[in-house]
Design an enzyme around this catalytic site. Structure first.
Site, mmCIF file in Angstrom:
data_model
loop_
_atom_site.group_PDB
_atom_site.id
_atom_site.type_symbol
_atom_site.label_atom_id
_atom_site.label_comp_id
_atom_site.label_asym_id
_atom_site.label_seq_id
_atom_site.Cartn_x
_atom_site.Cartn_y
_atom_site.Cartn_z
ATOM 1 N N TYR A 39 0.823 -1.206 0.000
ATOM 2 C CA TYR A 39 0.000 0.000 0.000
ATOM 3 C C TYR A 39 0.851 1.247 0.000
ATOM 4 O O TYR A 39 2.075 1.178 0.143
ATOM 5 C CB TYR A 39 -0.963 -0.007 1.199
ATOM 6 C CG TYR A 39 -0.329 0.358 2.530
ATOM 7 C CD1 TYR A 39 0.520 -0.518 3.202
ATOM 8 C CD2 TYR A 39 -0.583 1.601 3.121
ATOM 9 C CE1 TYR A 39 1.096 -0.176 4.417
ATOM 10 C CE2 TYR A 39 -0.021 1.943 4.340
ATOM 11 C CZ TYR A 39 0.815 1.057 4.985
ATOM 12 O OH TYR A 39 1.383 1.406 6.189
ATOM 13 N N LYS A 149 6.383 -1.634 2.037
ATOM 14 C CA LYS A 149 5.166 -1.068 2.637
ATOM 15 C C LYS A 149 4.044 -2.095 2.504
ATOM 16 O O LYS A 149 3.154 -1.992 1.654
ATOM 17 C CB LYS A 149 4.800 0.281 1.994
ATOM 18 C CG LYS A 149 4.001 1.170 2.937
ATOM 19 C CD LYS A 149 4.097 2.612 2.561
ATOM 20 C CE LYS A 149 3.113 3.492 3.321
ATOM 21 N NZ LYS A 149 3.265 3.528 4.772
ATOM 22 N N GLU A 181 12.616 2.822 13.750
ATOM 23 C CA GLU A 181 11.679 3.888 13.350
ATOM 24 C C GLU A 181 10.517 3.871 14.327
ATOM 25 O O GLU A 181 10.597 3.227 15.374
ATOM 26 C CB GLU A 181 11.203 3.645 11.914
ATOM 27 C CG GLU A 181 10.527 2.299 11.709
ATOM 28 C CD GLU A 181 10.051 2.053 10.275
ATOM 29 O OE1 GLU A 181 9.815 3.025 9.543
ATOM 30 O OE2 GLU A 181 9.902 0.882 9.898
ATOM 31 N N LEU A 205 11.105 1.589 7.023
ATOM 32 C CA LEU A 205 10.500 2.067 5.784
ATOM 33 C C LEU A 205 11.223 3.347 5.349
ATOM 34 O O LEU A 205 11.411 4.250 6.167
ATOM 35 C CB LEU A 205 9.016 2.377 6.022
ATOM 36 C CG LEU A 205 8.255 2.735 4.754
ATOM 37 C CD1 LEU A 205 7.917 1.473 3.962
ATOM 38 C CD2 LEU A 205 6.987 3.499 5.069
HETATM 39 N N1 PDD Z 1 2.752 5.247 7.569
HETATM 40 N N2 PDD Z 1 7.488 4.035 8.898
HETATM 41 C C1 PDD Z 1 6.338 3.335 8.963
HETATM 42 C C2 PDD Z 1 6.356 1.981 9.571
HETATM 43 C C3 PDD Z 1 5.152 3.895 8.453
HETATM 44 O O1 PDD Z 1 4.018 3.183 8.487
HETATM 45 C C4 PDD Z 1 5.176 5.200 7.895
HETATM 46 C C5 PDD Z 1 3.959 5.861 7.334
HETATM 47 C C6 PDD Z 1 6.397 5.894 7.868
HETATM 48 C C7 PDD Z 1 6.508 7.272 7.268
HETATM 49 O O2 PDD Z 1 6.559 7.217 5.850
HETATM 50 P P1 PDD Z 1 6.008 8.417 4.940
HETATM 51 O O3 PDD Z 1 6.762 9.634 5.323
HETATM 52 O O4 PDD Z 1 6.306 7.951 3.576
HETATM 53 O O5 PDD Z 1 4.531 8.578 5.218
HETATM 54 C C8 PDD Z 1 7.534 5.279 8.367
HETATM 55 C C9 PDD Z 1 1.563 5.646 6.891
HETATM 56 C C10 PDD Z 1 1.271 7.103 6.927
HETATM 57 C C11 PDD Z 1 0.421 4.763 7.323
HETATM 58 O O6 PDD Z 1 0.634 3.573 7.384
HETATM 59 O O7 PDD Z 1 -0.679 5.266 7.578
#
Ligand code: PDD
Length: 293
Positions: A39, A149, A181, A205
């Site tokens: 996703y 992801k 993270e 991620l």
């Molecule tokens: N999550 N690390 C993890 C495990 C995440 O699920 C997310 C974002 C990030 C930040 O990535 P980005 O800057 O590309 O949004 C880091 C999204 C927002 C979610 O699962 O809703």
């Protein structure tokens, strides 16, 4: 924070536009049965997708890692996501898209060639950038391919639930003594004026917001390093902040019931968030002007 998709929401499912309440997926979908899919979450500001190409590049990498082809070409994705935004009122939204391996008789290894399930929805968000958050430190209980992801988010859900049970917003994850993270965000610390974040690896991620912040730190000559951060260094940080497409750049003011620094958002975060907002607003204005031209 992302709201639940609105009752009047229009979603995209396998080439069709449908009211959310009418969108249906088979119970044999491998996303439902195995969590077999990937996703993306892409923010929009003022009706414009922010960094769509970076998100769609990461989608390609996630798909390749799980041995799936991208069912839609880049231009088609752009058209679908822009239409989705428009049909749901534009403005500030959180666009969610998901691709699963498709519908099949339950077997870990699909026998017949499958048609992937492609779904996208969009929900209005009230931006909470700059809102301080609290966090806990938590063992990173996830698998070894966290750069993907994946929609299989049980470990992330459990860690966020633990944070919630302990009155906190986010869980900051430790693997083998080092910060990876957050359960749904990337993490930066500040120590003695230097901003640090763990480097890209399979342990985390590669956040689109994280990567942008690293770029902006370099461009603005703010001392920084992509280096490992031990649990002790995390706990002794002068400042901590989180990045994600949903929360943007959020200061962490409390970690495990102890104040981070002075217990209020710090000066380095303040300059980083200001630089970020300036960049974001300029990008949005440029996209809006481009669309109007
Ligand atoms: N999550 N690390 C993890 C495990 C995440 O699920 C997310 C974002 C990030 C930040 O990535 P980005 O800057 O590309 O949004 C880091 C999204 C927002 C979610 O699962 O809703």
């Amino acid at each position: 924070m992302a709201a639940i998709a609105q009752p009047g929401a229009i979603v995209y499912l396998n080439g069709e536009w449908l009211p959310l309440s009418e969108a249906r997926v088979s119970v044999l979908d491998r996303g439902f049965i195995f969590g077999d899919g990937v996703y993306e979450v892409i923010p929009s500001f003022g009706g414009r997708l922010f960094r769509p190409d970076q998100h769609l590049d990461r989608l390609d990498r996630s798909l390749a890692a799980v041995k799936m082809n991208n069912p839609l070409a880049r231009e088609r994705w752009r058209a679908v996501l822009n239409t989705l935004l428009e049909r749901n009122g534009g403005g500030d939204q959180s666009v969610y898209l998901q691709i699963t391996r498709g519908v099949a008789r339950r077997d870990h290894v699909p026998i017949e060639p499958l048609t992937p399930t492609v779904f996208a929805m969009s929900s209005p968000v009230v931006r909470q950038n700059r809102q301080p958050v609290t966090a806990i430190v938590c063992e990173d209980i996830r698998w070894k391919w966290c750069q993907i992801k994946s929609i299989a988010l049980l470990a992330n859900v459990l860690m966020r639930l633990e944070a919630q049970e302990r009155g906190a917003y986010e869980a900051l994850l430790i693997r083998d003594g080092f910060l990876t993270e957050g359960a749904a965000s990337n993490v930066f610390i500040v120590k003695d004026g230097v901003v640090r974040t763990p480097p890209h690896s399979k342990n985390l991620l590669p956040g689109i917001t994280r990567d942008l912040i690293v770029e902006l730190l370099a461009r603005n000559h703010i001392p920084h390093a992509e280096t490992s951060v031990s649990e002790a260094e995390l706990r002794a940080a002068d400042e901590i902040f989180l990045t994600s497409s949903v929360r943007e750049v959020a200061p962490v003011v409390k970690l495990d019931d102890r104040p981070v620094g002075k217990g209020v958002p710090g000066p380095v975060w303040e300059s980083v968030v200001s630089i970020y907002e300036q960049f974001r607003n300029a990008e949005v204005a440029r996209a809006q002007a481009g669309a109007a031209a």
